[in-house]
Design a protein around this motif. Structure first.
Motif, PDB file in Angstrom:
ATOM      1  N   ASN A 211       0.717  -1.205   0.049  1.00  9.22           N
ATOM      2  CA  ASN A 211      -0.061   0.194   0.004  1.00  9.22           C
ATOM      3  C   ASN A 211       0.820   1.251   0.261  1.00  9.22           C
ATOM      4  O   ASN A 211       1.858   1.346   0.715  1.00  9.22           O
ATOM      5  N   TYR A 212       0.611   2.212  -0.925  1.00 10.47           N
ATOM      6  CA  TYR A 212       1.552   3.269  -0.871  1.00 10.47           C
ATOM      7  C   TYR A 212       0.668   4.692  -0.931  1.00 10.47           C
ATOM      8  O   TYR A 212      -0.397   4.517  -1.321  1.00 10.47           O
ATOM      9  N   ALA A 213       1.363   5.646  -0.386  1.00  5.09           N
ATOM     10  CA  ALA A 213       0.650   6.838  -0.331  1.00  5.09           C
ATOM     11  C   ALA A 213       0.720   7.302  -2.065  1.00  5.09           C
ATOM     12  O   ALA A 213       1.590   7.117  -2.618  1.00  5.09           O
ATOM     13  N   ASP A 214      -0.385   8.185  -2.442  1.00  8.48           N
ATOM     14  CA  ASP A 214      -0.488   8.683  -3.768  1.00  8.48           C
ATOM     15  C   ASP A 214       0.915   9.502  -4.055  1.00  8.48           C
ATOM     16  O   ASP A 214       0.966   9.521  -5.239  1.00  8.48           O
ATOM     17  N   SER A 215       1.351  10.310  -3.188  1.00 11.93           N
ATOM     18  CA  SER A 215       2.414  11.047  -3.574  1.00 11.93           C
ATOM     19  C   SER A 215       3.836  10.426  -3.844  1.00 11.93           C
ATOM     20  O   SER A 215       4.688  11.158  -4.438  1.00 11.93           O
ATOM     21  N   VAL A 216       3.703   8.951  -3.542  1.00 14.10           N
ATOM     22  CA  VAL A 216       4.999   8.238  -3.804  1.00 14.10           C
ATOM     23  C   VAL A 216       4.830   7.240  -4.886  1.00 14.10           C
ATOM     24  O   VAL A 216       5.923   6.610  -5.204  1.00 14.10           O
ATOM     25  N   LYS A 217       3.557   7.010  -5.417  1.00 13.33           N
ATOM     26  CA  LYS A 217       3.584   5.911  -6.170  1.00 13.33           C
ATOM     27  C   LYS A 217       4.243   6.147  -7.439  1.00 13.33           C
ATOM     28  O   LYS A 217       4.315   7.199  -8.214  1.00 13.33           O
ATOM     29  N   GLY A 218       4.878   5.088  -7.852  1.00 11.32           N
ATOM     30  CA  GLY A 218       5.655   4.987  -9.328  1.00 11.32           C
ATOM     31  C   GLY A 218       7.018   5.609  -8.860  1.00 11.32           C
ATOM     32  O   GLY A 218       8.016   5.534  -9.823  1.00 11.32           O
ATOM     33  N   ARG A 219       7.216   6.006  -7.638  1.00 13.09           N
ATOM     34  CA  ARG A 219       8.707   6.642  -7.381  1.00 13.09           C
ATOM     35  C   ARG A 219       9.434   5.603  -6.532  1.00 13.09           C
ATOM     36  O   ARG A 219      10.427   5.488  -6.437  1.00 13.09           O
ATOM     37  N   PHE A 220       8.706   5.286  -5.306  1.00 11.56           N
ATOM     38  CA  PHE A 220       9.267   4.564  -4.121  1.00 11.56           C
ATOM     39  C   PHE A 220       8.575   2.895  -4.288  1.00 11.56           C
ATOM     40  O   PHE A 220       7.664   2.767  -5.037  1.00 11.56           O
ATOM     41  N   THR A 221       9.415   2.003  -3.833  1.00  5.41           N
ATOM     42  CA  THR A 221       9.104   0.664  -3.975  1.00  5.41           C
ATOM     43  C   THR A 221       9.543   0.101  -2.502  1.00  5.41           C
ATOM     44  O   THR A 221      10.574   0.239  -2.080  1.00  5.41           O
ATOM     45  N   ILE A 222       8.491  -0.695  -1.969  1.00  2.00           N
ATOM     46  CA  ILE A 222       8.528  -1.269  -0.714  1.00  2.00           C
ATOM     47  C   ILE A 222       8.913  -2.701  -0.882  1.00  2.00           C
ATOM     48  O   ILE A 222       8.635  -3.149  -1.838  1.00  2.00           O
ATOM     49  N   SER A 223       9.640  -3.190  -0.069  1.00  2.00           N
ATOM     50  CA  SER A 223       9.973  -4.566  -0.314  1.00  2.00           C
ATOM     51  C   SER A 223      10.224  -5.366   1.238  1.00  2.00           C
ATOM     52  O   SER A 223      10.555  -4.546   2.209  1.00  2.00           O
ATOM     53  N   ARG A 224      10.101  -6.639   1.190  1.00  3.59           N
ATOM     54  CA  ARG A 224      10.301  -7.053   2.720  1.00  3.59           C
ATOM     55  C   ARG A 224      10.941  -8.658   2.572  1.00  3.59           C
ATOM     56  O   ARG A 224      10.717  -9.161   1.733  1.00  3.59           O
ATOM     57  N   ASP A 225      11.720  -8.665   3.611  1.00  8.60           N
ATOM     58  CA  ASP A 225      12.738 -10.008   3.546  1.00  8.60           C
ATOM     59  C   ASP A 225      11.956 -10.760   4.832  1.00  8.60           C
ATOM     60  O   ASP A 225      12.796 -10.418   6.052  1.00  8.60           O
ATOM     61  N   ASN A 226      11.196 -11.557   4.856  1.00  9.42           N
ATOM     62  CA  ASN A 226      10.717 -12.244   6.257  1.00  9.42           C
ATOM     63  C   ASN A 226      11.843 -13.028   6.597  1.00  9.42           C
ATOM     64  O   ASN A 226      11.805 -13.315   7.698  1.00  9.42           O
ATOM     65  N   THR A 227      12.796 -13.764   5.771  1.00 11.38           N
ATOM     66  CA  THR A 227      13.956 -14.435   6.602  1.00 11.38           C
ATOM     67  C   THR A 227      14.916 -13.558   7.325  1.00 11.38           C
ATOM     68  O   THR A 227      15.472 -14.086   8.212  1.00 11.38           O
TER      69      THR A 227
ATOM     70  N   GLN B 256      12.710   1.608  -1.428  1.00 14.24           N
ATOM     71  CA  GLN B 256      13.806   2.083  -2.276  1.00 14.24           C
ATOM     72  C   GLN B 256      13.028   3.367  -2.951  1.00 14.24           C
ATOM     73  O   GLN B 256      11.950   3.570  -3.326  1.00 14.24           O
ATOM     74  N   THR B 257      13.742   4.585  -2.790  1.00 22.43           N
ATOM     75  CA  THR B 257      13.221   5.925  -3.158  1.00 22.43           C
ATOM     76  C   THR B 257      13.854   6.436  -4.410  1.00 22.43           C
ATOM     77  O   THR B 257      15.179   6.532  -4.263  1.00 22.43           O
ATOM     78  N   ASN B 258      13.222   6.788  -5.449  1.00 21.12           N
ATOM     79  CA  ASN B 258      13.750   7.384  -6.697  1.00 21.12           C
ATOM     80  C   ASN B 258      13.009   8.539  -7.083  1.00 21.12           C
ATOM     81  O   ASN B 258      11.931   8.957  -6.612  1.00 21.12           O
ATOM     82  N   SER B 259      13.775   9.236  -7.514  1.00 26.64           N
ATOM     83  CA  SER B 259      13.027  10.572  -8.424  1.00 26.64           C
ATOM     84  C   SER B 259      12.740  11.377  -6.949  1.00 26.64           C
ATOM     85  O   SER B 259      11.704  11.896  -7.337  1.00 26.64           O
ATOM     86  N   LEU B 260      13.598  11.428  -6.103  1.00 33.23           N
ATOM     87  CA  LEU B 260      13.285  12.212  -5.010  1.00 33.23           C
ATOM     88  C   LEU B 260      12.904  13.841  -5.234  1.00 33.23           C
ATOM     89  O   LEU B 260      13.711  14.263  -6.284  1.00 33.23           O
ATOM     90  N   LYS B 261      12.082  14.137  -4.649  1.00 33.68           N
ATOM     91  CA  LYS B 261      11.638  15.810  -4.618  1.00 33.68           C
ATOM     92  C   LYS B 261      11.952  16.438  -3.223  1.00 33.68           C
ATOM     93  O   LYS B 261      11.899  15.791  -2.230  1.00 33.68           O
ATOM     94  N   PRO B 262      12.133  17.781  -3.343  1.00 31.52           N
ATOM     95  CA  PRO B 262      12.245  18.349  -1.985  1.00 31.52           C
ATOM     96  C   PRO B 262      11.017  18.110  -1.087  1.00 31.52           C
ATOM     97  O   PRO B 262      11.626  18.125   0.064  1.00 31.52           O
ATOM     98  N   GLU B 263       9.994  17.969  -1.589  1.00 36.69           N
ATOM     99  CA  GLU B 263       8.719  17.701  -0.667  1.00 36.69           C
ATOM    100  C   GLU B 263       8.706  16.311   0.099  1.00 36.69           C
ATOM    101  O   GLU B 263       8.303  15.904   0.909  1.00 36.69           O
ATOM    102  N   ASP B 264       9.751  15.363  -0.281  1.00 35.22           N
ATOM    103  CA  ASP B 264       9.808  14.002   0.397  1.00 35.22           C
ATOM    104  C   ASP B 264      10.930  14.260   1.681  1.00 35.22           C
ATOM    105  O   ASP B 264      11.092  13.658   2.321  1.00 35.22           O
ATOM    106  N   THR B 265      11.346  15.571   1.664  1.00 36.56           N
ATOM    107  CA  THR B 265      12.215  15.667   2.814  1.00 36.56           C
ATOM    108  C   THR B 265      11.275  15.624   4.099  1.00 36.56           C
ATOM    109  O   THR B 265      10.431  16.053   4.331  1.00 36.56           O
ATOM    110  N   ALA B 266      11.994  14.587   5.167  1.00 38.26           N
ATOM    111  CA  ALA B 266      11.270  14.423   6.256  1.00 38.26           C
ATOM    112  C   ALA B 266      12.246  13.372   7.155  1.00 38.26           C
ATOM    113  O   ALA B 266      13.116  12.945   6.695  1.00 38.26           O
TER     114      ALA B 266
END
Length: 114
Positions: free
Chosen positions: A57-73, A80-90
């Motif tokens: 599940n992604y926030a609309d503001s990051v869809k297409g730019r961020f990718t979440i992944s999980r390693d259960n092991t 993974q954050t790509n095409s970062l924008k100044p408004e991503d500062t946090a």
């Protein structure tokens, strides 16, 4: 559950960062893991979540730019954050949910310069 996040930093607009978070302690039955962020003067907001089954599940503001992944092991979650924008500062906070209870990491600063 203890969460240790890493990977933040300073990057120029258009750049990329990879955030990592490792869970330790009593880690049985962690269902959701993910990331929230909080910018100065703003409320903490969801960035992305991934379930134990891999649903995301992604926030609309990051869809297409961020990718979440999980390693259960490894009991780890990554952002993974790509095409970062100044408004991503946090401050980005790692999140986990176990038996309905939320757990938070210490936060890692992401600063995007224009």
């Amino acid at each position: 559950v203890q969460l240790q996040a890493s990977g933040g930093g300073l990057v120029q607009a258009g750049g990329s960062l990879r955030l990592s978070c490792a869970a330790s302690g009593f880690i049985f039955n962690i269902d959701a893991m993910g990331w929230y962020r909080q910018a100065p003067g703003k409320q903490r907001e969801l960035v992305a979540l991934v379930s134990s089954g891999g649903g995301t599940n992604y926030a609309d503001s990051v869809k297409g730019r961020f990718t979440i992944s999980r390693d259960n092991t490894q009991n780890s979650v990554y952002l993974q954050t790509n095409s970062l924008k100044p408004e991503d500062t946090a401050v980005y906070y790692c999140y986990a949910r176990q038996f309905g209870r939320p757990y938070w990491g210490q936060g890692t600063q992401v600063t995007v310069s224009s």
